[in-house]
Design a protein around this motif. Sequence first.
Motif, mmCIF file in Angstrom:
data_model
loop_
_atom_site.group_PDB
_atom_site.id
_atom_site.type_symbol
_atom_site.label_atom_id
_atom_site.label_comp_id
_atom_site.label_asym_id
_atom_site.label_seq_id
_atom_site.Cartn_x
_atom_site.Cartn_y
_atom_site.Cartn_z
ATOM 1 N N ASP A 209 0.664 -1.279 0.152
ATOM 2 C CA ASP A 209 0.050 -0.203 -0.116
ATOM 3 C C ASP A 209 0.826 1.209 0.050
ATOM 4 O O ASP A 209 0.311 2.429 0.267
ATOM 5 C CB ASP A 209 -1.042 -0.101 1.252
ATOM 6 C CG ASP A 209 -0.136 0.023 2.458
ATOM 7 O OD1 ASP A 209 0.834 -0.118 2.423
ATOM 8 O OD2 ASP A 209 -0.889 0.182 3.570
ATOM 9 N N ALA A 212 -0.395 3.583 -2.671
ATOM 10 C CA ALA A 212 -1.849 3.432 -3.120
ATOM 11 C C ALA A 212 -2.591 4.731 -2.772
ATOM 12 O O ALA A 212 -2.087 5.468 -1.899
ATOM 13 C CB ALA A 212 -2.417 2.408 -1.975
ATOM 14 N N ASP A 214 -6.132 6.472 -2.453
ATOM 15 C CA ASP A 214 -7.577 6.176 -1.954
ATOM 16 C C ASP A 214 -8.455 7.251 -3.207
ATOM 17 O O ASP A 214 -9.023 8.345 -2.534
ATOM 18 C CB ASP A 214 -7.741 6.258 -0.538
ATOM 19 C CG ASP A 214 -9.180 5.878 -0.279
ATOM 20 O OD1 ASP A 214 -10.202 5.837 -1.025
ATOM 21 O OD2 ASP A 214 -9.454 5.472 0.892
ATOM 22 N N TYR A 215 -8.918 6.626 -4.118
ATOM 23 C CA TYR A 215 -9.832 7.374 -4.993
ATOM 24 C C TYR A 215 -11.117 7.863 -4.389
ATOM 25 O O TYR A 215 -11.808 8.940 -4.836
ATOM 26 C CB TYR A 215 -9.863 6.750 -6.451
ATOM 27 C CG TYR A 215 -8.519 6.698 -7.158
ATOM 28 C CD1 TYR A 215 -8.292 8.104 -8.270
ATOM 29 C CD2 TYR A 215 -7.577 5.773 -7.199
ATOM 30 C CE1 TYR A 215 -6.844 7.847 -8.965
ATOM 31 C CE2 TYR A 215 -6.506 5.944 -7.811
ATOM 32 C CZ TYR A 215 -5.979 7.043 -8.682
ATOM 33 O OH TYR A 215 -4.875 6.870 -9.425
ATOM 34 N N THR A 216 -11.637 6.953 -3.834
ATOM 35 C CA THR A 216 -12.985 7.084 -3.259
ATOM 36 C C THR A 216 -13.059 8.199 -2.046
ATOM 37 O O THR A 216 -14.059 9.137 -2.202
ATOM 38 C CB THR A 216 -13.509 5.562 -2.626
ATOM 39 O OG1 THR A 216 -13.737 4.758 -3.538
ATOM 40 C CG2 THR A 216 -14.980 5.893 -2.010
ATOM 41 N N ALA A 217 -12.072 8.231 -1.550
ATOM 42 C CA ALA A 217 -11.759 9.271 -0.059
ATOM 43 C C ALA A 217 -11.597 10.628 -0.897
ATOM 44 O O ALA A 217 -12.149 11.483 -0.576
ATOM 45 C CB ALA A 217 -10.746 8.753 0.662
ATOM 46 N N ASN A 218 -10.886 10.611 -2.017
ATOM 47 C CA ASN A 218 -10.645 11.686 -2.920
ATOM 48 C C ASN A 218 -11.868 12.397 -3.306
ATOM 49 O O ASN A 218 -11.949 13.639 -3.232
ATOM 50 C CB ASN A 218 -9.670 11.535 -3.795
ATOM 51 C CG ASN A 218 -9.394 12.809 -4.614
ATOM 52 O OD1 ASN A 218 -9.845 12.969 -5.782
ATOM 53 N ND2 ASN A 218 -8.333 13.491 -4.354
#
Length: 226
Positions: A209, A212, A214-218
Motif C-alpha cells: 500500500d 496506493a 484512495d480514489y473514493t476518499a478523494n
Amino acid sequence: MKNDLSALGNFAPTRRQLLGLGLVAAGAAALNVIPGFELLASAQAAVPAAAQKIADHFSSVKSMSGEFVQFGPKGEQTGGKFFLERPGKIRFNYDGASNFRVISDGKSVVILNKKLNTSDLYPLSKTPLKLLLDDRIDLSGDRVKSVKEEDDLTTIKLADKSVFGNAMITMMFDPKTYDLRQWTITDAQGKDTTVMIFNTKEGVSFAADTFAIDYTANRELNTKTR
C-alpha cells in the motif's frame, strides 16, 4: 547551496512548493544552472554518450528510498523521506506537523494535506515526474534542451510540451557513480523548485500500500468541499 537540515524545522510547504516535486506548476530558488548550458543545435543533434549512459543507468534503478530536502522560491526549506518504484510510482512523506504526503501510483499523483483535510489529484502523464519515473528516461527527439558535462556534475535538461506544457525538468547526476543528486522543476514563469536527495538505498522492497491512492476518499472529500 547548503544542505542544512537544521533549517527544516516544522516548515509546512505551500501547495505551490509541493508542486515543485514534479507537478504542473512549480516554485523556486534559482540555482543558476541555466547560464553556461550548451544548447543542442537541433532536435536531431546527437545526445552526448555520457548523458545517455547516465540516463540509462538511472533508468535501471527500479526501486529506491532515501531522504530529501526541498528548496522553495524564497529560500524556504522542508524535507522528509521518499520512496520510488518504477514505473511511475513515488511517495514523499514530509516532516513536521503538516503531515503532507505526495503519492504517485503510476497513473495519478495526489497531494494530501491531512491538517487542512484536502486531497488534490493530477494525471501523472501531465507532470514532469513522468519523465523521471518512466521505465527508461527518453532522451530522443527534441526532449533534450541542453546537456552540460563537468568534472563533478552532469546536468540534463528536458522538456516536453505534450506532457507538461512549458515546464521543464533539470536532472543533475554524479558523472562517476551516475547517481541522481537532485532535480529542478522550472515552471512557465521561469521559477524553479529544487529537490535534493541523499542517504539513498537502491533495490529496496515496499509494502503493497506504499503507493496506493484512495480514489473514493478523494472523490468524497472534494464533493463535500464544493
